[in-house]
Design a protein around this motif. Structure first.
Motif, PDB file in Angstrom:
ATOM      1  N   GLU A   1      -5.845  39.442 -14.214  1.00 10.13           N
ATOM      2  CA  GLU A   1      -5.303  39.689 -12.880  1.00 10.13           C
ATOM      3  C   GLU A   1      -4.574  38.456 -12.375  1.00 10.13           C
ATOM      4  N   PRO A   2      -3.382  38.645 -11.800  1.00  6.74           N
ATOM      5  CA  PRO A   2      -2.679  37.493 -11.228  1.00  6.74           C
ATOM      6  C   PRO A   2      -3.409  37.005  -9.980  1.00  6.74           C
ATOM      7  N   ALA A   3      -3.268  35.712  -9.702  1.00  5.41           N
ATOM      8  CA  ALA A   3      -3.922  35.130  -8.536  1.00  5.41           C
ATOM      9  C   ALA A   3      -3.296  35.712  -7.273  1.00  5.41           C
ATOM     10  N   ARG A   4      -4.144  36.082  -6.337  1.00  2.00           N
ATOM     11  CA  ARG A   4      -3.665  36.649  -5.077  1.00  2.00           C
ATOM     12  C   ARG A   4      -4.080  35.728  -3.937  1.00  2.00           C
ATOM     13  N   GLY A   5      -3.299  35.762  -2.867  1.00  2.00           N
ATOM     14  CA  GLY A   5      -3.656  34.975  -1.693  1.00  2.00           C
ATOM     15  C   GLY A   5      -3.303  33.512  -1.877  1.00  2.00           C
ATOM     16  N   ARG A   6      -4.094  32.664  -1.280  1.00  2.00           N
ATOM     17  CA  ARG A   6      -3.850  31.228  -1.346  1.00  2.00           C
ATOM     18  C   ARG A   6      -4.226  30.690  -2.722  1.00  2.00           C
ATOM     19  N   PRO A   7      -3.509  29.677  -3.166  1.00  4.28           N
ATOM     20  CA  PRO A   7      -3.869  29.082  -4.459  1.00  4.28           C
ATOM     21  C   PRO A   7      -5.245  28.430  -4.396  1.00  4.28           C
ATOM     22  N   LYS A   8      -5.911  28.401  -5.517  1.00  2.00           N
ATOM     23  CA  LYS A   8      -7.259  27.849  -5.591  1.00  2.00           C
ATOM     24  C   LYS A   8      -7.248  26.312  -5.554  1.00  2.00           C
ATOM     25  N   LEU A   9      -6.152  25.687  -6.021  1.00  2.00           N
ATOM     26  CA  LEU A   9      -6.051  24.224  -6.043  1.00  2.00           C
ATOM     27  C   LEU A   9      -4.980  23.776  -5.066  1.00  2.00           C
ATOM     28  N   ARG A  10      -5.201  22.646  -4.426  1.00  2.00           N
ATOM     29  CA  ARG A  10      -4.220  22.095  -3.522  1.00  2.00           C
ATOM     30  C   ARG A  10      -3.875  20.699  -3.993  1.00  2.00           C
ATOM     31  N   LEU A  11      -2.603  20.417  -4.124  1.00  2.00           N
ATOM     32  CA  LEU A  11      -2.145  19.118  -4.591  1.00  2.00           C
ATOM     33  C   LEU A  11      -2.186  18.131  -3.443  1.00  2.00           C
ATOM     34  N   ILE A  12      -2.852  17.020  -3.660  1.00  2.00           N
ATOM     35  CA  ILE A  12      -2.947  15.963  -2.653  1.00  2.00           C
ATOM     36  C   ILE A  12      -2.163  14.773  -3.175  1.00  2.00           C
ATOM     37  N   ARG A  13      -1.338  14.227  -2.315  1.00  2.00           N
ATOM     38  CA  ARG A  13      -0.515  13.093  -2.712  1.00  2.00           C
ATOM     39  C   ARG A  13      -1.424  11.957  -3.154  1.00  2.00           C
ATOM     40  N   GLY A  14      -1.129  11.407  -4.296  1.00  4.11           N
ATOM     41  CA  GLY A  14      -1.990  10.381  -4.876  1.00  4.11           C
ATOM     42  C   GLY A  14      -1.802   9.015  -4.251  1.00  4.11           C
ATOM     43  N   ALA A  15      -2.708   8.120  -4.548  1.00  4.09           N
ATOM     44  CA  ALA A  15      -2.685   6.760  -4.014  1.00  4.09           C
ATOM     45  C   ALA A  15      -1.536   5.950  -4.584  1.00  4.09           C
ATOM     46  N   ALA A  16      -0.977   6.368  -5.691  1.00  5.69           N
ATOM     47  CA  ALA A  16       0.125   5.620  -6.287  1.00  5.69           C
ATOM     48  C   ALA A  16       1.317   5.564  -5.340  1.00  5.69           C
ATOM     49  N   GLN A  17       1.458   6.566  -4.487  1.00  7.08           N
ATOM     50  CA  GLN A  17       2.565   6.604  -3.533  1.00  7.08           C
ATOM     51  C   GLN A  17       2.352   5.621  -2.385  1.00  7.08           C
ATOM     52  N   ASP A  18       1.114   5.318  -2.059  1.00  8.45           N
ATOM     53  CA  ASP A  18       0.798   4.496  -0.885  1.00  8.45           C
ATOM     54  C   ASP A  18       0.443   3.050  -1.242  1.00  8.45           C
ATOM     55  N   ARG A  19       0.890   2.557  -2.354  1.00 12.02           N
ATOM     56  CA  ARG A  19       0.557   1.180  -2.742  1.00 12.02           C
ATOM     57  C   ARG A  19       1.209   0.183  -1.788  1.00 12.02           C
ATOM     58  N   PRO A  20       0.475  -0.846  -1.437  1.00  9.15           N
ATOM     59  CA  PRO A  20       1.100  -1.876  -0.602  1.00  9.15           C
ATOM     60  C   PRO A  20       2.184  -2.609  -1.401  1.00  9.15           C
ATOM     61  N   GLN A  21       3.224  -2.969  -0.731  1.00 10.54           N
ATOM     62  CA  GLN A  21       4.322  -3.690  -1.383  1.00 10.54           C
ATOM     63  C   GLN A  21       3.900  -5.134  -1.617  1.00 10.54           C
ATOM     64  N   PRO A  22       4.208  -5.670  -2.794  1.00  8.72           N
ATOM     65  CA  PRO A  22       3.834  -7.071  -3.063  1.00  8.72           C
ATOM     66  C   PRO A  22       4.639  -8.033  -2.165  1.00  8.72           C
ATOM     67  N   MET A  23       3.983  -9.090  -1.774  1.00  7.03           N
ATOM     68  CA  MET A  23       4.633 -10.115  -0.944  1.00  7.03           C
ATOM     69  C   MET A  23       4.913 -11.319  -1.826  1.00  7.03           C
ATOM     70  N   HIS A  24       5.972 -11.930  -1.574  1.00  9.00           N
ATOM     71  CA  HIS A  24       6.337 -13.105  -2.367  1.00  9.00           C
ATOM     72  C   HIS A  24       5.869 -14.377  -1.674  1.00  9.00           C
ATOM     73  N   ALA A  25       5.428 -15.300  -2.458  1.00  7.55           N
ATOM     74  CA  ALA A  25       4.972 -16.584  -1.920  1.00  7.55           C
ATOM     75  C   ALA A  25       6.183 -17.439  -1.542  1.00  7.55           C
ATOM     76  N   GLY A  26       5.967 -18.258  -0.571  1.00  5.95           N
ATOM     77  CA  GLY A  26       7.040 -19.150  -0.130  1.00  5.95           C
ATOM     78  C   GLY A  26       7.283 -20.257  -1.149  1.00  5.95           C
ATOM     79  N   PRO A  27       8.262 -21.161  -0.886  1.00  5.55           N
ATOM     80  CA  PRO A  27       8.591 -22.219  -1.838  1.00  5.55           C
ATOM     81  C   PRO A  27       7.453 -23.196  -2.069  1.00  5.55           C
ATOM     82  N   ASP A  28       6.544 -23.298  -1.120  1.00  4.05           N
ATOM     83  CA  ASP A  28       5.423 -24.218  -1.313  1.00  4.05           C
ATOM     84  C   ASP A  28       4.218 -23.549  -1.957  1.00  4.05           C
ATOM     85  N   GLY A  29       4.328 -22.231  -2.320  1.00  6.20           N
ATOM     86  CA  GLY A  29       3.243 -21.506  -2.984  1.00  6.20           C
ATOM     87  C   GLY A  29       2.256 -20.914  -2.017  1.00  6.20           C
ATOM     88  N   PHE A  30       2.504 -21.093  -0.741  1.00  6.86           N
ATOM     89  CA  PHE A  30       1.612 -20.571   0.268  1.00  6.86           C
ATOM     90  C   PHE A  30       2.188 -19.262   0.769  1.00  6.86           C
TER      91      PHE A  30
END
Length: 179
Positions: free
Chosen positions: A142-171
């Motif tokens: 039987e084909p699935a009826r109604g709402r799908p049984k699984l829901r795709l949730i956006r993964g954490a890979a999309q929400d990674r913090p952007q890397p920050m670069h250190a200044g010229p003095d390494g701080f």
């Protein structure tokens, strides 16, 4: 046999009751076997009958007195089909097989007065088991009826913090003004 039992569907049990009620001679071999079957019956719904039990319209392999096995379809009454294909329950051997489980034996006195030991070797096909199997396959297909049984949730890979670069003095601390 005191511990003799047979498993009958509600339909098969009802048919045997009607046969017993219509039997003209209560001392007839068929009437005696009907009485034994009805008294020892465990009645089940068709969906609950184990697949190794001989029910009406089952194709079974059996042997009589240890001779070579034979395969027949247990039928309700005489059929106008190829000779040797059906074994009606209006005949002692057909009635004897009805309700037996694979490996179970029953003995009876035939019309000639001789004892026969009938053994159910195998249930090759049982309509109740085939019906259950078909229903299971249909449910899976039987084909699935109604709402799908699984829901795709956006993964954490999309929400990674952007890397920050250190200044010229390494701080890399931006200081209180960044807050």
């Amino acid at each position: 046999m005191p511990n003799e039992k047979c498993i009958l569907t509600t339909k098969d049990f009802t048919i045997l009751e009607v046969m017993r009620d219509r039997c003209p001679d209560p001392d007839d071999a068929l009437a005696r076997l009907l009485k034994r079957k009805l008294e020892s019956a465990v009645v089940m719904f068709r969906d609950d009958v184990p697949e190794n039990v001989a029910t009406l319209n089952s194709r079974v392999t059996f042997s009589v007195n240890g001779r070579d096995p034979d395969t027949r379809i247990i039928s309700h009454d005489q059929m106008n089909a190829p000779v040797g294909l059906f074994l009606p329950i209006t005949i002692l051997r057909g009635l004897a097989l009805l309700g037996l489980s694979e490996g179970q034996e029953i003995s009876l006195i035939n019309y000639d007065g001789a004892e026969e030991r009938i053994r159910l070797e195998k249930v090759c096909y049982q309509p109740e088991a085939a019906r259950r199997e078909k229903q299971a396959v249909d449910r899976l297909a039987e084909p699935a009826r109604g709402r799908p049984k699984l829901r795709l949730i956006r993964g954490a890979a999309q929400d990674r913090p952007q890397p920050m670069h250190a200044g010229p003095d390494g701080f890399d601390d931006p200081g209180p003004s960044a807050a």
